[in-house]
Every structure is written in C-alpha cells, then in structure tokens.
Design an enzyme around this catalytic site. Sequence first.
Site, PDB file in Angstrom:
ATOM      1  N   CYS A   1       0.834  -1.199   0.000  1.00 53.92           N
ATOM      2  CA  CYS A   1       0.000   0.000   0.000  1.00 53.92           C
ATOM      3  C   CYS A   1       0.871   1.253   0.000  1.00 53.92           C
ATOM      4  CB  CYS A   1      -0.928   0.006   1.208  1.00 53.92           C
ATOM      5  SG  CYS A   1      -0.041   0.125   2.786  1.00 53.92           S
TER       6      CYS A   1
ATOM      7  N   CYS B   1       3.434   1.621   2.756  1.00 51.50           N
ATOM      8  CA  CYS B   1       4.694   0.903   2.505  1.00 51.50           C
ATOM      9  C   CYS B   1       5.637   1.774   1.679  1.00 51.50           C
ATOM     10  CB  CYS B   1       4.422  -0.398   1.754  1.00 51.50           C
ATOM     11  SG  CYS B   1       3.397  -1.586   2.633  1.00 51.50           S
TER      12      CYS B   1
ATOM     13  N   ASP C   1       9.280  25.545 -33.838  1.00 57.06           N
ATOM     14  CA  ASP C   1      10.371  25.876 -34.750  1.00 57.06           C
ATOM     15  C   ASP C   1       9.854  25.628 -36.167  1.00 57.06           C
ATOM     16  OD1 ASP C   1      13.048  26.224 -35.849  1.00 57.06           O
ATOM     17  OD2 ASP C   1      13.065  24.048 -36.050  1.00 57.06           O
TER      18      ASP C   1
ATOM     19  N   ASP D   1      13.636  20.651 -33.324  1.00 54.87           N
ATOM     20  CA  ASP D   1      14.437  19.468 -33.652  1.00 54.87           C
ATOM     21  C   ASP D   1      15.928  19.738 -33.777  1.00 54.87           C
ATOM     22  OD1 ASP D   1      14.389  20.958 -36.013  1.00 54.87           O
ATOM     23  OD2 ASP D   1      14.526  19.157 -37.268  1.00 54.87           O
TER      24      ASP D   1
ATOM     25  N   ASP E   1      17.530  24.779 -31.093  1.00 52.46           N
ATOM     26  CA  ASP E   1      16.262  24.774 -30.357  1.00 52.46           C
ATOM     27  C   ASP E   1      16.443  24.340 -28.902  1.00 52.46           C
ATOM     28  OD1 ASP E   1      14.747  25.505 -32.638  1.00 52.46           O
ATOM     29  OD2 ASP E   1      14.754  23.418 -33.316  1.00 52.46           O
TER      30      ASP E   1
END
Length: 742
Positions: free
Chosen positions: A3, A6, A409, A616, A620
């Site tokens: 649980c 724990c 971009d 990409d 960037d």
Amino acid sequence: MTCASCVMRVEKVLKRVPGVESVAVNLATEKATIHTSAAVSDEQLVAAVAKAGYEAAPILPDAPPADASAASAATARTIDRELAAVFASGVLTLPLLAPMFGLELNPWLQLALASVVQFGFGARFYVGGYRAVRAFAGNMDLLVALGTSAAWGLSVYQMFAHGGMSAHLFFEASAVVITLVRFGKWLEARAKRQTTDAIRALNALRPTTARVRDRNDPSREREVALAEVRIGDIVVVRPGERVPVDGIVREGRTHIDESLITGESLPVAKETGARTTGGSINGEGAIAVETTATGAETTLARIIRLVESAQAEKAPIQRLVDRVSAVFVPAILAIAAVTLAGWLLHGASAETALLNAVAVLVIACPCALGLATPTAIMAGTGVAARQGILIKDAQALEQAHAIGVVAFDKTGTLTVGRPSLIAFDAAPGQDRAQALGLAAAVQRMSEHPLAKAVVAAAAEADTPHLDAAAARAVAGRGVEANVGARRIAVGSGRWVAELGADVPAPLAARAQELEAQGNTVSWLIDRIDGKNAVLALLAFGDTIKPTARAAIERLAGMGVKSALVTGDNAGSAQAVARALGIPADLVFAQALPDDKARVVAELKASTRGMVAMAGDGINDAPALAAADIGIAMASGTDVAIEAAGITLMRGDPALVADAIDISRRTYRKIRQNLFWAFVYNLIGIPLAAAGLLDPMFAGAAMAFSSVSVVTNALLLRTWRAQAGAAAEVDAARAGKPITRPA
C-alpha cells in the site's frame, strides 16, 4: 509492498542512507528510483530496505530479452499461485457461511477451517504487519491482520466461554475478509501486469541473434548472439525478419514496418543509405545493414529506458497522496480504537463494539491511494510509446494537459527541413531544359543542400546530363565550373551585381515576388568570353509538411494557441505562418538560440497555462529547456531530444496535439482514481464506525477499491493517436496496404 504506507516507509529509510539525494518508490512497478550525490553501494540500499521490513534487489541494466521474458514468466507464475491460494481459501471459507443460512456447523470444525485460513492463507498479512511494527510504521497488512485476528479471537473466546457448544461465532467474518482481500490482490496483480504491457511489447521486439557477414570472407555468413555484434559489422536481414540492429542499408531495397517503434502505420521504403531501427520488421526484400549502434545505445533500448523512467517517476499530484499516506494507518488505528470505546460506552455488547472496530480496520484501504497515480502514469506512457510519443517523465505527462501555447520551430518541425527547387524560370530566348541541365552540371560539384536540390530537380525533369570540370567555389557568392566550352556559374544576387550582369525585367520582377514569399533566389550565369549573361532564375524553398496545417487547426480546436519561432527571415516566417493559419503577432523571425529561449520566457509570462516548445535542432535546445514542456522530433539532434520532456518518434507535427490529448486523458484518470480512492474511505469508514457495515462487506469493498482504480487506469490502453489514424485513412483512400506485426 502492499500500500501507499509501505511506499512512504521505504522512501524514508532510503533517504536516510548517506549520499542519497532523492527517492521515488512506485507501488505499481515495485521499483525505487534513487538519485545520489556520492557513491552509494547496492548493499547499503538493500540493507536499508531490509531494515524497514522489506526485501530488495538491484535491477540489472539493459537486461537481454531472455531475462525480460523469464521475469515476465515468473510474474505470471506468481499470479497463478495467488489464484490457486484464493481458490483454496475460498473452498475452506464456504462451509463457514452455513450458519448464515440457518444451517448448523460444528464449532470445532469452524475453528479448524477458520484457523487454516487465518494462519495459513492469512500468514502474509502477519508477516507484513510484523515488519511494519518492527519498523515503527503501519501498512495495509497490519490493518488486515489486526481486524481479522480480533474477529477470530472473539469467536474463540465465545466458543470456549460456552463450553465448546454452539454460540454466536464470527469465524466466517475473519475467513471471508482474508479470502476477499487475497482475491482483490490477485485481481490487482493481474491488472497491474497489464499496465506493463508496453514495456513487455518493446522488449519482445529485441531479436536474440543476428546474421553477420564474415569480415575476412564476405561470402560467408554466421548467426551470432546479438551481444556479439559490433559496430561496423554487416548484418544480413531476410524478408520477414526483425532488423536486429540500428544501422545503414548498404545493399538491397525493401519496405520496413516500424509501427511498434515510431507509431507509423505504413511500411517505410528503404534503399541504400537509408537508416534502419533495430526491432522493426523487414518486408519483401533482403538487405545488408552496416551496424551503427548496439545494445544500450540502440533506438529501441533508449525508448525502453525512457518509458521505464517515466513510469518510475512520481507525478507532482502524488505529493498529496504521500502526505495523506504518512498519517493514514495511525489515523485508522485511532478511529478503530475510538469506535470500540464509543460503542462500549453507549452500552453495546463487546461483540458488537469489536465487530464495528474490525469493520473500520478492514474497510480502510491505502492500496487504492498508492495505486491511483502510478497505474494511470504507466498506462498513459505505455500507450503513448506504442503510438510514437515518448514521455521522459511523469511531470511532463501531467503538466502537458495544461499547455496553452505551443511555440513551433519552422525548419524540420513544420517544414520538411530539406530545401527544394520550387521555381526555375529561364531568361527570354533560353531553353529551360538546357539551362536546368547546365545548372545541375555545376551543382554536382557541390555538397551544399541547395546544390542537391538542383540536381534532384534536374533528375526528376529528365534533363540532358552534362559534365562539368574545373569547379571553383567563391565564398559567399556561389560556385562556377566549365561545362563544355562554357564557364557557368550559379550564385547569389550579390554576385550578379558584382559581375555587372543584366537581369531581364521579367526575371527581376519574378525574383522580387519569390523573395517576398520568403524564398531564397539564386541565378544561373554564363561567363564565357568575359560576358556575364543571366540564363535563369532559381528559387529555393522548404516544403511545409502535409500534416502541419491540420495539426495547427486541431490545436486551436483544443484551445491551444500556436506560435512560430524561427531563425529564418521575416518573409519566409510570415509566408509559412499564413499558410498554416498562425497569427502574425505570434510569429518571431530571425531568432538566434538565445532569442528563442527569450521568446519562450516572454510567452510564459504573458500566457495562462503552460508553454511548450517543439523543435528538432541544436539551436532549439535552449528554448526546449526554457519551456514548461519541451517537445523534440526524434528525427532531429540528440541535443534537442535530451533537452525535451517529450520526444515524437516520427517528425509529424500532428503528434503534438496527440501528446497533449493523452496527457489530458491521463490526468483525468489520475483525478478520477484519487476521487474514488478517497470516496471509498470517506464513505466506508464512517459507515463501519456507525455499525452499518459488516466486516465481510468491508473486506469486499476494500479489495475491489484497488481493482477499480487499476481497471479505470487500464481504459487508457484503448487510446489511439489521431495522427496515426489519419495516415491510415489517407492510405486507404490511396489504396495502399497497411501492415502491422501480428
């Protein structure tokens, strides 16, 4: 662990180990992710967990497929054993229900059956409860052990108080509770296993062997274990086989199904020079692939690491659960004690008071609280990965639901990223095909992207092939070469002006029009005998991706604004923005890397909600890091991918909307799960304390609270990216086949 309590206990003891900076323990995966500031041995960590009353073992990095399969099989066997225990416990419990239907059952037989269930099938609760007490903590096991022991003990007392004769016994309560809780644990384990389907599916993509050409004798091939393949080895892949490594096609042509890696539904054409990804399925042709990455460095291995990392991390909303869990079990024990005392003070019998206290202990379920967030995160990240969306951490998944602006971009993200020759106009009196052939002859001597675009256009137009010689590049101007008896140059407008070449009026007007649209204009010049005559105009542009406009429109429909942040000139940026429907006031051109990060910061300051950056390139990376959520295209650079929280495995901008969509759905599931987990307790505990809930029904409610939370999270597995669905519709309209692995 059983649980949320724990989880809290394990995290506390691990944080106390010198050198440990932070710990995230996941109840659903039963794994701990630990960040350290100094050297910490596995033995220290395992010992700390053992001191808390649990067992742990270090996870071997990049386990081979065989190990992953063995672990999966072991989990399946454990679940089967749990079901067998539930069945046996149920068989022993069933006769104890006879008195409820007015049937007599010998008290000694009841004692025997109930004791086997209590101390045999309920032993796990005593063990877990003992460990919790020894560590001065509480957990679900302790609550179940205390509650069922009280009911069993009261029954034994009643039985002996009446001289072993029939009396009002409660053996069925303790036995039914244990059986139902174990049944709930079996359902929970079975459902939790389904949340890890994505990881198992990805692991299953890893072949165990590869067919490698002998370096000394290329005519010979030998099958070796995948671990023995080295970078530079030539791997032969036959039709229908899985590609074992990341590499580059050196021989052959084929189509490869990359759907389980990139989410791309259609097979991708591959020929010499094309890149392959390990785990994808080869189509109709045999190919030879030069290995570029093996083991932990392959794309598939990185995907698996990212998904596992995301599933192991805690979402920010989990902090609320952690605070509740820290006081949950002590609070329930106090409520049970108050219930017992309250009923006794109001004149109820000891049996009634004790049964109501037992019901309080049994209904309280911290399991559902512990599972509410991680199961939703696991299901969400898993299904996203299968659709080509990799989410690096739980925080990115949770926060993406609140994105208000996506800054894109341009080059490589909204556009193809490769310049193409979009216009070639010959001067009056010049033959267009001949002029294009001259331009291609000169450009074959250059590796510049614009040069490649000219060569490609000439090949497509089937122009006469001409050879060039004595090529010379002129810095900042262009390139020139001898083509036959002529000296031909391809260069910029600046070079044309320096050479004093006259530009025919129609071409000059056309150049202004093309430049206003953001295109790059070059010129074809004949320099023979010192005369510089313009033969043609060349205009280059970057093609907008087919799905880009639909992606922007879908984001707008979701209430998300789109901005364009690019290093290109204003004309080019505005032209792309107009084509895609991006407002002019959200277009930022000629932005250097630092400028992109500044623009993102300004958007964050002026926008309600989160700001995402999609890009990409290396330029960037600052903006991706500055944004609330960075979204990188996997077709881009490693720097961009490392800086982003979400990676799109194919360069389709439509996946940005899909990433936000799965985030919103996952966040909705987390809130639903937490609502139900709290409601179970908020309603159940007062009912139990008021004597309106029998311990058996309390046990059933406690067991099924966890199951309902996990099952609700599993509904996310039905989600599909619209980007992939749109591709399939387009393919169906075009009559193209759609193939997927069985």
